[in-house]
Design an enzyme around this catalytic site. Structure first.
Site, PDB file in Angstrom:
ATOM      1  N   CYS A 128     -23.831 -16.428  33.464  1.00 47.88           N
ATOM      2  CA  CYS A 128     -24.848 -15.519  32.920  1.00 47.88           C
ATOM      3  C   CYS A 128     -26.251 -15.812  33.446  1.00 47.88           C
ATOM      4  O   CYS A 128     -27.000 -14.889  33.799  1.00 47.88           O
ATOM      5  CB  CYS A 128     -24.841 -15.560  31.399  1.00 47.88           C
ATOM      6  SG  CYS A 128     -24.826 -17.224  30.701  1.00 47.88           S
ATOM      7  N   HIS A 241     -30.987 -14.587  27.423  1.00 46.40           N
ATOM      8  CA  HIS A 241     -31.555 -15.684  28.202  1.00 46.40           C
ATOM      9  C   HIS A 241     -32.861 -15.228  28.857  1.00 46.40           C
ATOM     10  O   HIS A 241     -32.979 -14.077  29.310  1.00 46.40           O
ATOM     11  CB  HIS A 241     -30.598 -16.115  29.306  1.00 46.40           C
ATOM     12  CG  HIS A 241     -29.359 -16.795  28.825  1.00 46.40           C
ATOM     13  ND1 HIS A 241     -29.176 -17.215  27.535  1.00 46.40           N
ATOM     14  CD2 HIS A 241     -28.227 -17.143  29.510  1.00 46.40           C
ATOM     15  CE1 HIS A 241     -27.988 -17.793  27.418  1.00 46.40           C
ATOM     16  NE2 HIS A 241     -27.389 -17.751  28.604  1.00 46.40           N
TER      17      HIS A 241
END
Length: 337
Positions: A128, A241
């Site tokens: 990710c 994130h």
């Protein structure tokens, strides 16, 4: 359109989103099957208006399956996915096990779709934190080759799974109540804290999460000469994130040019108005499939440097969405051939 599609890990955090995306984006197949551990087998789930019973995952589960979309731990992927390949299926895998195997394509559809179309067997989806960074690097790299990257990540607890988010929520409640919490996902309290280690120790004092960003970025962009210096930090944010990225390119790219390059690239949204306090935030990017970029500015320490801020939903574009996009790419190609 594929005849039979099997979904592995459909009840996990990423699998749940993947299932929802396949519904929302109206991904078509003649038959869907949902495979799970023996513990979950026999339970039911709803998908595209139908009720499906979870089947136990075994090495004999893949007969007649044309496409497998898998979101499982590495050990499960290593044990079972070779059987899917032997049965003749194409596999899209979310785990980290296959990504750096030389024979396996590592794909972000906006960047290297041809790798998926040319792949034999397993197609891996990147980590990710790598995915959102490489999405941001690609338009710059096409304009002027990227020579060096310094990146610091601020990663959400959802990246550690459901137990990571539980640690954040329950740990925060315990902290505010003056009580102890027994953390399950993290070696240190994550509530009101920052942990500068994600993954195990690897070479030269870097962690496994950091080295994924190095090796996966080079593989996706097809350039082993790019120098990358990552630091990965877990922070007390539930989802999305964030990354600070500084890039050095062969020629200078101005903030204005970078802004235009980002805006023109599919899957990127620019939110950049410092005067009006407007930039990507985890709280506003949650639930989106885009990669968001802001704080675009010159690197005042390097004539060819550019710095910016990048936020993306790690469970969506960082995982589920990317896998579904690969599936759509394969289905579209299949329809045209």
């Amino acid at each position: 359109m594929f005849d039979t599609v099997a979904i592995l890990g459909a009840t996990g955090a990423v699998g749940h989103i993947m299932r929802k995306l396949l519904e929302d984006r109206k991904f078509q197949a003649n038959q869907f099957r949902f495979l799970a551990s023996a513990r979950s087998a026999g339970k039911t789930l709803e998908f595209q208006g139908k009720t499906y019973t979870l089947e136990e995952l075994t090495k004999d589960s893949f007969e007649g399956v044309e496409l497998v979309i898998s979101s499982t731990p590495d050990d499960t992927a290593a044990e079972f996915l070779p059987s899917a390949i032997e049965a003749g299926a194409i596999v899209i895998d979310e785990s980290g096990y296959w990504r750096m195997k030389p024979e396996v394509a590592l794909v972000i559809p906006e960047i290297n779709p041809e790798a998926a179309l040319e792949a034999k067997g397993i197609i891996a989806s990147p980590n990710c934190s790598t995915t959102q960074m490489v999405m941001a690097l690609k338009p710059l790299h096409d304009a002027s080759p990227v020579r060096r990257v310094i990146v610091s990540t601020y990663q959400a607890t959802s990246g550690a799974g459901v137990v990571g988010t539980s640690d954040l929520m329950e740990g925060s409640r315990a902290f505010l109540d003056g009580e102890d919490h027994e953390y399950q996902a993290f070696q240190h309290p994550i509530a009101f804290n920052a942990i500068p280690q994600i993954g195990s120790e690897k070479e030269a004092g870097y962690t496994s999460e950091e080295m994924k960003m190095v090796y996966e970025t080079r593989k996706i962009l097809g350039d082993d000469t790019i120098l990358i210096n990552p630091t990965c930090v877990r922070i007390p944010v539930a989802n999305c994130h964030s990354e600070t990225i500084t890039v050095e390119t062969e020629r200078s790219i101005s903030p204005e040019e970078a802004h235009q390059l980002f805006e023109e690239f599919p899957g990127i949204t620019v939110v950049d108005d410092l005067k009006n306090f407007s930039y990507p935030l985890p709280s506003t990017c949650d639930g989106s499939d885009e990669v968001f970029i802001g704080r675009i500015r010159r690197d005042i320490s390097s004539p060819n440097g550019l710095s910016f801020w990048c936020v993306s939903d790690n469970l969506r574009k960082g995982a589920a969405t990317n896998a579904v996009q690969i599936a759509e790419l394969l289905a579209k190609h299949r329809a045209c051939t």
